[in-house]
Design an enzyme around this catalytic site. Sequence first.
Site, PDB file in Angstrom:
ATOM      1  N   GLU A 165       0.857  -1.190   0.000  1.00  0.00           N
ATOM      2  CA  GLU A 165       0.000   0.000   0.000  1.00  0.00           C
ATOM      3  C   GLU A 165       0.889   1.234   0.000  1.00  0.00           C
ATOM      4  OE1 GLU A 165      -0.902  -2.243   2.640  1.00  0.00           O
ATOM      5  OE2 GLU A 165      -2.744  -3.017   1.738  1.00  0.00           O
TER       6      GLU A 165
ATOM      7  N   TYR B 181       8.022   2.476  -7.446  1.00  0.00           N
ATOM      8  CA  TYR B 181       7.335   1.205  -7.690  1.00  0.00           C
ATOM      9  C   TYR B 181       6.983   1.042  -9.173  1.00  0.00           C
ATOM     10  CZ  TYR B 181       6.949   1.331  -2.596  1.00  0.00           C
ATOM     11  OH  TYR B 181       7.238   1.403  -1.258  1.00  0.00           O
TER      12      TYR B 181
HETATM   13  N1  COA Z   1      10.960  11.983  -7.102  1.00  0.00           N
HETATM   14  C1  COA Z   1      10.684  11.267  -8.221  1.00  0.00           C
HETATM   15  N2  COA Z   1      11.035   9.964  -8.402  1.00  0.00           N
HETATM   16  C2  COA Z   1      11.690   9.370  -7.384  1.00  0.00           C
HETATM   17  C3  COA Z   1      12.008  10.036  -6.183  1.00  0.00           C
HETATM   18  C4  COA Z   1      11.628  11.400  -6.072  1.00  0.00           C
HETATM   19  N3  COA Z   1      11.887  12.125  -4.957  1.00  0.00           N
HETATM   20  N4  COA Z   1      12.649   9.184  -5.369  1.00  0.00           N
HETATM   21  C5  COA Z   1      12.742   8.007  -6.017  1.00  0.00           C
HETATM   22  N5  COA Z   1      12.158   8.122  -7.239  1.00  0.00           N
HETATM   23  C6  COA Z   1      12.028   7.061  -8.261  1.00  0.00           C
HETATM   24  C7  COA Z   1      12.889   7.339  -9.464  1.00  0.00           C
HETATM   25  O1  COA Z   1      12.285   6.692 -10.580  1.00  0.00           O
HETATM   26  C8  COA Z   1      14.185   6.675  -9.079  1.00  0.00           C
HETATM   27  O2  COA Z   1      14.965   6.316 -10.194  1.00  0.00           O
HETATM   28  P1  COA Z   1      16.013   7.406 -10.788  1.00  0.00           P
HETATM   29  O3  COA Z   1      16.803   7.937  -9.630  1.00  0.00           O
HETATM   30  O4  COA Z   1      16.808   6.601 -11.761  1.00  0.00           O
HETATM   31  O5  COA Z   1      15.175   8.481 -11.416  1.00  0.00           O
HETATM   32  C9  COA Z   1      13.685   5.404  -8.442  1.00  0.00           C
HETATM   33  O6  COA Z   1      12.517   5.816  -7.717  1.00  0.00           O
HETATM   34  C10 COA Z   1      14.686   4.750  -7.511  1.00  0.00           C
HETATM   35  O7  COA Z   1      15.031   5.701  -6.514  1.00  0.00           O
HETATM   36  P2  COA Z   1      15.946   5.319  -5.265  1.00  0.00           P
HETATM   37  O8  COA Z   1      17.141   6.221  -5.278  1.00  0.00           O
HETATM   38  O9  COA Z   1      16.183   3.854  -5.233  1.00  0.00           O
HETATM   39  O10 COA Z   1      14.967   5.733  -4.054  1.00  0.00           O
HETATM   40  P3  COA Z   1      15.435   6.261  -2.628  1.00  0.00           P
HETATM   41  O11 COA Z   1      16.574   5.425  -2.117  1.00  0.00           O
HETATM   42  O12 COA Z   1      15.627   7.724  -2.686  1.00  0.00           O
HETATM   43  O13 COA Z   1      14.156   5.922  -1.711  1.00  0.00           O
HETATM   44  C11 COA Z   1      11.927   6.260  -0.890  1.00  0.00           C
HETATM   45  C12 COA Z   1      12.828   6.205  -2.145  1.00  0.00           C
HETATM   46  C13 COA Z   1      10.485   6.443  -1.360  1.00  0.00           C
HETATM   47  C14 COA Z   1      12.031   4.940  -0.118  1.00  0.00           C
HETATM   48  C15 COA Z   1      12.413   7.447  -0.011  1.00  0.00           C
HETATM   49  O14 COA Z   1      12.061   8.669  -0.644  1.00  0.00           O
HETATM   50  C16 COA Z   1      11.832   7.452   1.409  1.00  0.00           C
HETATM   51  O15 COA Z   1      12.404   6.853   2.325  1.00  0.00           O
HETATM   52  N6  COA Z   1      10.691   8.142   1.604  1.00  0.00           N
HETATM   53  C17 COA Z   1      10.053   8.225   2.929  1.00  0.00           C
HETATM   54  C18 COA Z   1       9.424   6.915   3.330  1.00  0.00           C
HETATM   55  C19 COA Z   1       8.417   6.430   2.306  1.00  0.00           C
HETATM   56  O16 COA Z   1       7.623   7.186   1.756  1.00  0.00           O
HETATM   57  N7  COA Z   1       8.431   5.094   2.077  1.00  0.00           N
HETATM   58  C20 COA Z   1       7.540   4.431   1.140  1.00  0.00           C
HETATM   59  C21 COA Z   1       6.278   4.051   1.852  1.00  0.00           C
HETATM   60  S1  COA Z   1       5.149   3.183   0.746  1.00  0.00           S
END
Ligand code: COA
Length: 145
Positions: free
Chosen positions: A104, A116
């Site tokens: 979710e 995702y």
């Molecule tokens: N804006 C747009 N796309 C994003 C993004 C952002 N801020 N962050 C990640 N993405 C997408 C992109 O497609 C990215 O690929 P790219 O860098 O080649 O463009 C892809 O996701 C992979 O990103 P990644 O670097 O692996 O993600 P991350 O390590 O920064 O972690 C979260 C992503 C969501 C886990 C992080 O922002 C987080 O911890 N957020 C707070 C907690 C949360 O919301 N968890 C999910 C609950 S369902």
Amino acid sequence: MIDYVKMNESHVPAVAQLEALCFSEPWSENSVASELKNPLSLWLVAVADGQVVGYVGSQTVLGEADMMNLAVVPQYRRRGIAEGLVQSLISALKEREAVSLALEVRVSNEPAIALYQKMGFHQVGRRPGYYRKPKEDALILRKEW
Ligand code: COA
């Protein structure tokens, strides 16, 4: 260099701290620790320079896995760590003969939804008012292999 490893007791305080930083209704340290004793659960952490910089938590029932938690330390975001965590989780789930992973996500959580989508999850439903603090719908996403 990032290592993706199974969560153990030494990682639990850092995981709980990151939960509290990222979510309005975080799992407590005790709840996270209890996952280590749950045979249905599999949690992985990302470790950089000896520190936990991200984690993902899942439970699997009858071959269908659910992702309950995913977070990366703010200073380490946009370096592929979440993608590495989810990919490592999927590899580990395949070894356990799971066939799918569902989750979710808040409809407003654009970074997570983008992650995702990039990884091949597709929407299979929507739960109205699923989240509290603030109240918000959840999208249900799923990936099969
Ligand atoms: N804006 C747009 N796309 C994003 C993004 C952002 N801020 N962050 C990640 N993405 C997408 C992109 O497609 C990215 O690929 P790219 O860098 O080649 O463009 C892809 O996701 C992979 O990103 P990644 O670097 O692996 O993600 P991350 O390590 O920064 O972690 C979260 C992503 C969501 C886990 C992080 O922002 C987080 O911890 N957020 C707070 C907690 C949360 O919301 N968890 C999910 C609950 S369902």
